[in-house]
Scaffold this motif. Structure first.
Motif, short mmCIF file in Angstrom:
data_model
loop_
_atom_site.label_atom_id
_atom_site.label_comp_id
_atom_site.label_asym_id
_atom_site.label_seq_id
_atom_site.Cartn_x
_atom_site.Cartn_y
_atom_site.Cartn_z
N SER A 1 0.58 -1.06 0.21
CA SER A 1 -0.05 0.07 -0.04
C SER A 1 0.75 1.25 -0.07
O SER A 1 2.14 1.20 1.09
CB SER A 1 -1.00 0.01 1.07
OG SER A 1 -0.22 0.15 2.41
N ALA A 2 0.49 2.33 -0.53
CA ALA A 2 1.52 3.67 -0.98
C ALA A 2 1.07 4.03 0.13
O ALA A 2 -0.92 4.40 0.09
CB ALA A 2 1.24 3.71 -2.43
N ALA A 3 1.43 5.04 0.99
CA ALA A 3 1.39 6.31 1.71
C ALA A 3 2.59 7.33 1.38
O ALA A 3 3.34 7.81 1.13
CB ALA A 3 1.37 6.14 3.31
N THR A 4 1.40 8.26 0.66
CA THR A 4 2.10 10.07 0.39
C THR A 4 2.83 10.41 1.77
O THR A 4 1.92 10.71 2.66
CB THR A 4 1.47 10.87 -0.35
OG1 THR A 4 0.26 9.98 -1.89
CG2 THR A 4 1.89 12.03 -0.92
N ILE A 5 3.94 11.44 1.06
CA ILE A 5 4.41 11.67 2.31
C ILE A 5 4.39 13.13 1.82
O ILE A 5 5.52 13.53 1.69
CB ILE A 5 6.12 11.58 2.86
CG1 ILE A 5 5.83 10.20 3.02
CG2 ILE A 5 7.14 12.25 3.84
CD1 ILE A 5 8.11 8.94 2.97
N ASN A 6 4.07 13.72 3.37
CA ASN A 6 3.96 15.12 3.08
C ASN A 6 5.35 15.87 3.36
O ASN A 6 5.87 16.10 4.02
CB ASN A 6 3.26 15.85 3.72
CG ASN A 6 3.08 17.97 3.64
OD1 ASN A 6 3.87 18.50 3.50
ND2 ASN A 6 1.67 18.33 3.72
N ILE B 1 1.79 11.94 7.04
CA ILE B 1 2.86 11.64 7.12
C ILE B 1 3.60 12.94 6.98
O ILE B 1 3.20 12.81 6.03
CB ILE B 1 2.91 10.21 6.62
CG1 ILE B 1 3.29 9.26 6.98
CG2 ILE B 1 4.75 10.66 7.28
CD1 ILE B 1 3.26 7.60 6.16
N TYR B 2 4.86 13.62 7.99
CA TYR B 2 4.85 14.46 7.79
C TYR B 2 7.03 14.18 7.40
O TYR B 2 6.83 14.05 9.22
CB TYR B 2 4.75 15.37 8.58
CG TYR B 2 2.69 16.31 7.84
CD1 TYR B 2 2.72 17.23 7.53
CD2 TYR B 2 2.02 15.66 9.68
CE1 TYR B 2 1.24 17.85 8.00
CE2 TYR B 2 1.23 15.81 9.15
CZ TYR B 2 0.39 16.84 8.02
OH TYR B 2 -0.90 17.52 7.85
N ARG B 3 7.62 15.35 6.72
CA ARG B 3 8.44 14.63 6.84
C ARG B 3 9.28 15.61 7.92
O ARG B 3 9.34 16.79 7.27
CB ARG B 3 9.55 14.17 5.10
CG ARG B 3 10.84 14.23 5.68
CD ARG B 3 11.76 14.01 3.77
NE ARG B 3 10.76 13.59 3.17
CZ ARG B 3 11.51 11.71 3.45
NH1 ARG B 3 11.88 11.50 4.13
NH2 ARG B 3 10.56 10.79 2.81
N VAL B 4 10.07 15.52 8.47
CA VAL B 4 11.28 16.78 8.84
C VAL B 4 12.56 16.56 8.33
O VAL B 4 13.47 16.94 7.86
CB VAL B 4 11.11 16.48 10.25
CG1 VAL B 4 12.07 18.21 11.17
CG2 VAL B 4 8.95 16.75 10.98
N GLY B 5 13.39 15.59 9.29
CA GLY B 5 14.42 14.54 9.27
C GLY B 5 14.52 14.04 7.58
O GLY B 5 13.36 13.28 7.13
N ALA B 6 16.22 13.77 7.38
CA ALA B 6 16.20 12.72 6.74
C ALA B 6 16.98 11.69 6.74
O ALA B 6 17.25 11.40 7.78
CB ALA B 6 17.40 13.30 5.66
N GLU B 7 15.93 10.58 6.18
CA GLU B 7 16.30 9.09 6.48
C GLU B 7 17.85 9.16 7.04
O GLU B 7 18.29 9.40 5.47
CB GLU B 7 15.72 8.74 5.72
CG GLU B 7 14.00 8.65 6.01
CD GLU B 7 13.47 6.90 5.05
OE1 GLU B 7 14.24 6.05 4.70
OE2 GLU B 7 11.59 6.92 4.72
N GLY B 8 17.97 8.31 7.13
CA GLY B 8 19.81 7.53 7.15
C GLY B 8 20.69 8.34 8.04
O GLY B 8 21.39 8.16 7.71
#
Length: 373
Positions: free
Chosen positions: A27-32, A91-98
């Motif tokens: 399932s896909a979930a869009t990230i803001n 879902i809200y992105r703040v920092g970068a993965e990794g």
């Protein structure tokens, strides 16, 4: 976490969507990304990929508000994570993965490629959507980085709550369990859900607490006795108390007086405990109970006023699961405060005893598979 690093530009921007693999379904979930840190913001340090950290925000506010706040204050406040989930499953992105976020102390930050906050809401319908997205994002992040989907086990890899970090590494946070419990989600159910995930429709979500597995017959419940004592500030150790009862011998402490040190010991299993003082905040956990060993066997600092206590009991392998139930009074209130069960693992019970700023004057403890208070 109050930690500031010298920045190096060039953080890798994340994609706008992620895919969750659940029982061979996707399932896909869009990230803001509207509130994502720019390439010149956030830590430039890469992570080791050992854990995914599960948080709750601690305040009842929309997820978008938390994202805006972390974006604006990531440096001045020294705190941010990769994702914030809420507002009905967004879902809200703040920092970068990794790259290291600043969410749970130096060890966790260095070992978690993804840390996720769950925004808090009173709305049960909104919570259901948030919870499904939160669980699936935790699970898919673990799978993406080759991390086990087990939750809070004894290993140093897997999905870990902020509480696990507090208990095993550093800190004083207990999230997300208190908030999850307010919506009927137990530790056991949360662990099960992260391990197996939800379908794309989320129709497997169940906010009814999962019953505690019944012990095999015959039950192997052992009597656990707990001995504890408080040190009266400016004076001496008071007589120890075993378990609890009525009258002056049924609790540790002296009514309307102040105490500065505590020791606790059990006759089987193990118990870790810590105190909060007005002068210092939460002090480190202690794993032994010995009034003559003020370094490793006593919680507290001589002369510093205790206003909070927290503990966690571990049942010996193969025995019926039991917990520490406890409660306290303060010098400023009549009657005992709410009953606590371990460190907030049971819905309906408090996660620590006391009231910030009010000296603790009485303490009662029982180790059992149910509360006797």
């Amino acid at each position: 976490m109050k930690l500031k690093n010298k920045l190096i530009a060039g953080l890798v921007a994340g994609a706008a969507a992620f895919f969750v693999g659940l029982n061979q379904q996707a399932s896909a979930a869009t990230i803001n990304n509207d509130y994502a840190l720019s390439a010149s913001e956030g830590s430039s340090l890469r992570t080791s990929n050992n854990v995914i950290i599960a948080h709750a925000t601690g305040t009842y506010a929309p997820a978008i508000n938390n994202a805006i706040f972390e974006k604006r204050t990531w440096y001045s406040n020294g705190a941010y994570v990769q994702y914030i989930v809420g507002d009905g499953g967004k879902i809200y992105r703040v920092g970068a993965e990794g790259y290291q976020a600043w969410g749970a102390g130096s060890w966790a930050n260095a070992n978690a490629p993804v840390q996720i906050e769950l925004a808090q809401t009173y709305d049960q319908a909104e919570f259901r959507k948030d919870y499904v997205t939160y669980v699936n994002l935790l699970r898919s992040s673990a799978i993406k980085y080759g991390i086990p989907t087990t939750v809070d086990d004894s290993s140093w890899r897997g999905v870990k709550s902020h509480l696990w970090v507090t208990n095993n590494v550093w800190g004083d946070h207990t999230d997300p369990y208190g908030y999850l419990a307010s919506h009927g989600i137990t530790k056991a159910q949360f662990a099960h859900d992260v391990k197996y995930g939800f379908s794309s429709s989320g129709n497997n979500v169940n906010t009814t607490p999962v019953p505690t597995p019944k012990p095999s017959k015959p039950a192997n419940k052992k009597a656990v006795h707990v001995t504890y004592a408080l040190h009266q500030k400016g004076k001496q150790w008071l007589n120890p108390v075993e378990d609890f009862g009525s009258g002056s011998n049924g609790f540790a402490g002296v009514p309307n007086h102040v105490h500065d040190m505590l020791y606790i010991k059990v006759n089987r299993g193990s118990l870790m405990y810590r105190v909060h003082t007005i002068e210092d905040g939460w002090l480190p956990f202690v794993h032994k109970g010995n009034k003559n060993d003020t370094v490793n066997g006593v919680a507290g600092i001589k002369g510093h006023t205790i206003d909070g206590v927290q503990m966690y009991y571990t049942t010996p392998h193969g025995e019926t699961y039991q917990q520490a139930y406890y409660r306290s009074q303060t010098t400023q209130r009549a009657g005992y405060l709410g009953t606590c069960a371990d460190n907030g693992s049971v819905a309906g019970f408090d996660s620590w005893a006391g009231m910030y700023g009010e000296p603790l004057d009485r303490l009662q403890i029982s180790i059992n598979d149910h509360s006797n208070f």
